[in-house]
Write a protein that holds these residues in place. Sequence first.
Motif, PDB file in Angstrom:
ATOM      1  N   GLU A  28      40.885  37.958  42.880  1.00 49.42           N
ATOM      2  CA  GLU A  28      40.901  37.075  41.451  1.00 49.42           C
ATOM      3  C   GLU A  28      40.884  36.562  40.472  1.00 49.42           C
ATOM      4  O   GLU A  28      40.330  36.665  39.691  1.00 49.42           O
ATOM      5  CB  GLU A  28      42.026  35.582  41.909  1.00 49.42           C
ATOM      6  N   ASP A  29      38.799  36.639  41.193  1.00 49.27           N
ATOM      7  CA  ASP A  29      37.407  36.615  40.505  1.00 49.27           C
ATOM      8  C   ASP A  29      37.901  37.554  39.471  1.00 49.27           C
ATOM      9  O   ASP A  29      37.364  37.522  38.301  1.00 49.27           O
ATOM     10  CB  ASP A  29      36.744  36.094  40.874  1.00 49.27           C
ATOM     11  N   ILE A  30      38.189  38.705  39.723  1.00 48.13           N
ATOM     12  CA  ILE A  30      37.968  39.278  38.867  1.00 48.13           C
ATOM     13  C   ILE A  30      38.713  39.842  38.115  1.00 48.13           C
ATOM     14  O   ILE A  30      38.565  40.485  37.164  1.00 48.13           O
ATOM     15  CB  ILE A  30      37.417  41.283  39.932  1.00 48.13           C
ATOM     16  N   CYS A  31      40.353  39.528  38.537  1.00 47.16           N
ATOM     17  CA  CYS A  31      41.347  40.046  37.406  1.00 47.16           C
ATOM     18  C   CYS A  31      41.430  38.818  36.771  1.00 47.16           C
ATOM     19  O   CYS A  31      41.543  38.954  35.469  1.00 47.16           O
ATOM     20  CB  CYS A  31      42.678  39.787  38.906  1.00 47.16           C
ATOM     21  N   GLU A  32      40.669  37.319  36.482  1.00 46.96           N
ATOM     22  CA  GLU A  32      40.148  36.465  35.863  1.00 46.96           C
ATOM     23  C   GLU A  32      39.653  36.668  34.743  1.00 46.96           C
ATOM     24  O   GLU A  32      39.618  36.645  33.296  1.00 46.96           O
ATOM     25  CB  GLU A  32      39.787  35.238  36.394  1.00 46.96           C
ATOM     26  N   GLU A  47      27.016  37.851  41.043  1.00 49.21           N
ATOM     27  CA  GLU A  47      27.504  36.608  40.986  1.00 49.21           C
ATOM     28  C   GLU A  47      27.669  35.391  41.403  1.00 49.21           C
ATOM     29  O   GLU A  47      26.652  34.837  42.287  1.00 49.21           O
ATOM     30  CB  GLU A  47      27.989  36.097  40.002  1.00 49.21           C
ATOM     31  N   ARG A  48      28.678  36.199  42.946  1.00 52.23           N
ATOM     32  CA  ARG A  48      29.462  35.606  44.256  1.00 52.23           C
ATOM     33  C   ARG A  48      29.244  36.641  44.480  1.00 52.23           C
ATOM     34  O   ARG A  48      29.309  35.923  45.926  1.00 52.23           O
ATOM     35  CB  ARG A  48      30.330  35.343  43.613  1.00 52.23           C
ATOM     36  N   ARG A  67      20.181  44.700  37.097  1.00 53.10           N
ATOM     37  CA  ARG A  67      19.864  44.061  37.658  1.00 53.10           C
ATOM     38  C   ARG A  67      21.050  43.404  38.732  1.00 53.10           C
ATOM     39  O   ARG A  67      21.016  43.266  39.813  1.00 53.10           O
ATOM     40  CB  ARG A  67      19.707  42.000  37.092  1.00 53.10           C
ATOM     41  N   ASP A  68      21.913  43.072  38.084  1.00 53.12           N
ATOM     42  CA  ASP A  68      23.596  43.370  38.442  1.00 53.12           C
ATOM     43  C   ASP A  68      24.285  43.887  39.716  1.00 53.12           C
ATOM     44  O   ASP A  68      24.015  44.276  40.521  1.00 53.12           O
ATOM     45  CB  ASP A  68      24.472  43.131  37.626  1.00 53.12           C
ATOM     46  N   GLY A 119      34.412  44.563  35.144  1.00 54.60           N
ATOM     47  CA  GLY A 119      34.667  42.804  36.031  1.00 54.60           C
ATOM     48  C   GLY A 119      33.893  42.805  36.863  1.00 54.60           C
ATOM     49  O   GLY A 119      33.412  41.486  37.400  1.00 54.60           O
ATOM     50  N   ALA A 120      34.514  43.788  37.613  1.00 51.35           N
ATOM     51  CA  ALA A 120      33.468  43.751  39.589  1.00 51.35           C
ATOM     52  C   ALA A 120      31.743  43.614  39.084  1.00 51.35           C
ATOM     53  O   ALA A 120      31.625  42.997  40.190  1.00 51.35           O
ATOM     54  CB  ALA A 120      34.147  44.774  40.054  1.00 51.35           C
ATOM     55  N   LEU A 121      31.938  44.617  38.507  1.00 50.90           N
ATOM     56  CA  LEU A 121      30.140  44.602  38.781  1.00 50.90           C
ATOM     57  C   LEU A 121      29.536  42.678  38.609  1.00 50.90           C
ATOM     58  O   LEU A 121      28.771  42.473  39.455  1.00 50.90           O
ATOM     59  CB  LEU A 121      29.391  45.125  37.944  1.00 50.90           C
TER      60      LEU A 121
END
Length: 217
Positions: free
Chosen positions: A38-42, A29-30, A107-108, A22-24
């Motif tokens: 919060e982005d990662i947990c969601e 993206e951001r 890419r990520d 999720g973190a990758l």
Amino acid sequence: MSRRPARTRPTRAQTRERILDGALEAFAERGFHGATQEDICERVGLSRGAYNSSFRSKDELFFALYDRVIERLQSRLEEATACALSMPGSTADNFLKAFIASYPFDRDWYLLQAEFGLYALRHPAMASHYAERQGRILAIIEGALADILREDARIAARDLPCIARLILAVHEGSMFQGLLEPGKVASGELLDFLVDLMLADAGDVIRRDRDGSPSQT
């Protein structure tokens, strides 16, 4: 009365993997600084408590991602190198194909690595950790080169560290060029040319026809 199946919880290792995945995505993206906990947990459906029990900071999370990349590269390259040595034809060419297959364009990961690399250059404490990881990748490449080129008198053992750095620089540079100008640089094209320059007569390489075959001079 039927018994309910036992409820199973993910292991700590499985939770870490979910967070890393999720973190990758979030970082790519951001941006490293733009993505939040919060982005990662969601993205992975975990609580902040689960996140905090695995990682104390985003810096630690990045280096865990880097460690995973290194572990996967080492495993894949060891297998690919053994395969290259058993195949007919040029071992150098076989190694090149093995390296590209073992360290594919992602890419990520490239976006995150490039951004964090600039951040590390501005923060000496981070730079030392970053350099240590890059050193591990270079050691993996150098070890594979030693196996592949041990019978090639054209390559001196003392040159292997520089060659490993050159291969890594060309590979990562071609990733940047591929993102900047899609379709202009084929995967592995620059590394292929580099190996030709190292192992063939430079004049023959420069005089190659467009289709890649040596020109008649």
